[in-house]
Scaffold this active site. Structure first.
Site, PDB file in Angstrom:
ATOM      1  N   GLU A 559       4.510 -33.400 -86.320  1.00 37.01           N
ATOM      2  CA  GLU A 559       4.965 -34.506 -85.485  1.00 37.01           C
ATOM      3  C   GLU A 559       5.572 -34.010 -84.178  1.00 37.01           C
ATOM      4  O   GLU A 559       5.385 -34.629 -83.121  1.00 37.01           O
ATOM      5  CB  GLU A 559       5.987 -35.362 -86.250  1.00 37.01           C
ATOM      6  CG  GLU A 559       5.446 -36.018 -87.501  1.00 37.01           C
ATOM      7  CD  GLU A 559       4.175 -36.798 -87.250  1.00 37.01           C
ATOM      8  OE1 GLU A 559       4.051 -37.420 -86.168  1.00 37.01           O
ATOM      9  OE2 GLU A 559       3.284 -36.787 -88.119  1.00 37.01           O
ATOM     10  N   HIS A 688     -11.562 -46.890 -94.593  1.00 41.80           N
ATOM     11  CA  HIS A 688     -11.988 -46.851 -93.198  1.00 41.80           C
ATOM     12  C   HIS A 688     -13.280 -47.630 -92.950  1.00 41.80           C
ATOM     13  O   HIS A 688     -13.577 -47.964 -91.800  1.00 41.80           O
ATOM     14  CB  HIS A 688     -12.162 -45.400 -92.754  1.00 41.80           C
ATOM     15  CG  HIS A 688     -10.900 -44.607 -92.822  1.00 41.80           C
ATOM     16  ND1 HIS A 688     -10.323 -44.241 -94.017  1.00 41.80           N
ATOM     17  CD2 HIS A 688     -10.090 -44.127 -91.849  1.00 41.80           C
ATOM     18  CE1 HIS A 688      -9.213 -43.559 -93.780  1.00 41.80           C
ATOM     19  NE2 HIS A 688      -9.050 -43.484 -92.483  1.00 41.80           N
TER      20      HIS A 688
END
Length: 697
Positions: A559, A688
């Site tokens: 991150e 997805h």
């Protein structure tokens, strides 16, 4: 960067104050890092950046892009290993909203005025046709011992130049010769190059009227860049408030803010399309206008956009509501994928239980949405059409800006394939030893249900069967982290030191004040790791519920890599503050994650002591990475190459389930555990697919 996936431009924006291009000219400002860009920032933004420079050092200038939050994952760490950026969620889709009451009227005497319908599409030339792998080019696994003689794999043939058009697309039933766009660019140029000759450019550039209008256009982009940043900040703030304090009020505010931002971008795109880009010779300016003209599914007419959203919602409802009965327990029928079925696929070693779970889940989750997905294929042609792209397949890979992206990926895969085939052969032998030769053939594809994952995309959960040195412990520094008193803030400070040690930027105290680094006790938070860019050049945050373990240590560095990327391109106009392509942000984070997870780096941190027998530990470590990272690549490649074929008409939607398993065998050497038919739609079990989110990245 977050609907179809190519709402890539959804977090980018521009608002036009007037089509007359008569805006006041702001005074250009010099950025603290020495750049004099085409856009200026507000004095407050400049002060903020200069203050940050004085305190923490300037970032390096770099091209790139990107945004901040984790998307919905059906497979947890398998799909979004260490989090996503917010722009990736924004790419997901379109929203229904009222038609803006804006009257766009072009200035007739401006050299930039023009009709929106006259501009070029973004097709990239002839569409590659398909061929039988047994007819000439044998494909990825043609020489592998588990190749099936009669299996068609639809391999790309780059020498075949049959131009695609809508009339020969078997998947589009309602179109009527609608492929009327032609590419005006020279064949050897990319979609952001211009085709005007040198003399014509010179004639325009020396014209005083042209220069005045060009300056007005630049000033207009300055103002709209500022407005776009403000709109983006308001939207991201609302999404942050919801994800860090989940309740009905913040959810409503987040939805309203997102719809306002989408409407703003749609107005921007409509106005951008009316600018005559053929007379813009500044490559940067031209690219800026092209990017903000593309809004993905949100460019659809409202009735078609409503149909698109309805199809996605119906498919996602079927996906989320799918439940199956437990193996040999017909009265326990409330097992959902997360957490029940995922846990069974990871931990069970019972062949029959795994097969039952796989078959029933694919039947419940996938089969019912096949009709809706066939309709979605038609709508995707509309999405391509309104975005000036030849077909849905070309649109699917548009953001990668390559005329031969499908072939590019196959070339890269050819370089990786020998390693994958060796890994595949080893895993197949280990599984054959475990389950017996009567169930696993030594030259056949591996059944997908015994790989520890519903989709066979990662094999880490069967490491106990596959590990090369069973007596050697895998690296786990969690106990040492606990002993040394690690805290979430200490882990982030450690990650910050990692970047400053290589002469990159510190994040500053406001990052720690504004971020959510651990689970609050007083409210519900969506804990998926995510990095956030608030679009104002100085507010960057991370949201993660940090645990004191090795996995969180890697996630924290991942991150912080997103945050560093934000810092590197914050000087750019809003439209350019995004990943270089949809995959690049995650690639940066994953590269850092791989770097910090090596035994050498962990030893540097004082978290690991090497044993005398280093080779066995190293091989176990590398093998563990391979069955997660390398095994995943052909799955992602086959999934999106399948969608490319279906959306472009290279494969017929009436045989799309068979085509999918052909692709899985071609790239992965994986087969279904039982025979399948066209009544099935096995891809519908993968999140997805019903969400229409790209996977190739």
């Amino acid at each position: 960067m977050h609907g179809a996936w190519l709402c890539f431009w959804l977090c980018l924006g521009l608002a036009w104050a007037s089509p007359q291009l008569n805006l006041p000219t702001p005074q250009p400002e010099i950025f603290y890092n020495g750049y004099t860009p085409n856009v200026a920032t507000t004095p407050a933004q400049l002060r903020a950046d200069r203050n940050r420079d004085q305190r923490y050092g300037p970032p390096y200038a770099d091209e790139g892009g990107g945004g901040g939050s984790a998307g919905n994952a059906d497979d947890g760490s398998d799909d979004f290993r260490y989090g996503q950026t917010y722009d990736e969620r924004m790419r997901i889709g379109g929203y229904a909203y009222p038609t803006p009451g804006v009257n766009f009227s072009d200035r007739a005497d401006s050299p930039f005025s023009g009709d929106a319908n006259q501009y070029a599409n973004h097709n990239y030339g002839p569409i590659v046709s398909t061929t039988d792998r047994n007819a000439g080019n044998d494909g990825r696994f043609a020489d592998a011992p588990y190749s099936s003689p009669g299996n068609r794999n639809f391999n790309p043939n780059p020498n075949h130049n049959d131009q695609y058009n809508y009339n020969n697309n078997p998947n589009v039933e309602f179109v009527n010769n609608r492929n009327r766009f032609e590419n005006p660019f020279l064949s050897n140029q990319d979609r952001f190059n211009l085709n005007q000759g040198y003399q014509e450019r010179q004639r325009y550039q020396q014209d005083r009227r042209y220069q005045q209008e060009l300056e007005k256009l630049r000033n207009l982009l300055v103002e709209t860049d500022q407005k776009g940043s403000l709109e983006c900040t308001a939207n991201v703030a609302a999404q942050w408030n919801f994800e860090t304090n989940v309740n009905d009020f913040t959810q409503t505010e987040a939805l309203n803010a997102q719809q306002r931002y989408v409407e703003f971008q749609r107005i921007t795109a409509e106005q951008s399309k009316r600018i005559n880009k053929d007379l813009i010779f500044d490559r940067r300016l031209y690219r800026q206008l092209m990017l903000q003209s593309e809004v993905g599914p949100n460019a659809l007419p409202l009735d078609v956009l409503d149909r698109y959203n309805r199809l996605l919602n119906e498919m996602l409802f079927l996906y989320n509501s799918a439940s199956v009965c437990a193996y040999q327990q017909p009265f326990q029928c409330d097992l959902h994928y997360i957490p029940h079925l995922k846990d069974i696929m990871a931990k069970s070693r019972d062949w029959d239980e795994l097969q039952h779970t796989w078959v029933e889940y694919h039947r419940k989750a996938g089969r019912g949405m096949r009709d809706d997905y066939e309709q979605l294929i038609d709508v995707m042609q509309e999405v391509a059409y309104v975005n000036n792209v030849t077909n849905g397949g070309e649109y699917w890979y548009l953001a990668y800006e390559s005329g031969n992206f499908r072939q590019d990926m196959d070339i890269v895969w050819e370089q990786i394939r020998p390693l994958y085939e060796a890994l595949h052969a080893y895993v197949r032998r280990k599984l054959r030893d475990y389950y017996g030769p009567d169930r696993i053939n030594r030259i056949a594809p591996i059944p997908s249900h015994i790989l520890g994952n519903m989709f066979g995309q990662s094999w880490s959960n069967v490491l106990d069967i596959l590990i090369p040195y069973p007596g050697r412990k895998l690296i786990d520094v969690t106990p040492r982290m606990v002993e040394q008193g690690y805290t979430p803030q200490l882990m982030f400070q450690l990650a910050e030191e990692f970047f400053t040690s290589i002469n990159m930027s510190a994040v500053g105290p406001e990052f720690y004040q504004n971020s959510v680094l651990e689970q609050p006790l007083d409210r519900r938070v969506l804990c998926e790791p995510s990095a956030w860019d608030f679009c104002n050049r100085h507010d960057f945050r991370v949201k993660i519920c940090t645990d004191i373990n090795q996995r969180s240590l890697i996630s924290v560095h991942h991150e912080m890599a997103h945050i560093q990327y934000f810092l590197q391109y914050r000087h750019l106009p809003k439209i350019f503050r995004n990943g270089a392509n949809p995959a690049f942000h995650q690639a940066v984070g994953d590269a850092i994650g791989l770097s910090v997870s090596t035994p050498k780096h962990l030893q540097t941190l004082g978290l690991l002591q090497r044993s005398l027998d280093e080779s066995s530990y190293d091989i176990n470590y590398l093998f563990t990475m391979a069955i997660d990272k390398v095994a995943f690549l052909p799955f992602a490649l086959s999934l999106d190459n399948w969608r490319y074929d279906i959306f472009s008409g290279n494969a017929n939607k009436r045989t799309m389930n068979c085509h999918y398993w052909n692709m899985r065998e071609k790239y992965s050497g994986i087969k279904p555990p039982v025979l399948r038919s066209e009544k099935d739609f096995d891809l519908g079990a993968k999140y997805h697919i019903p969400a229409n989110i790209p996977y190739i990245k």
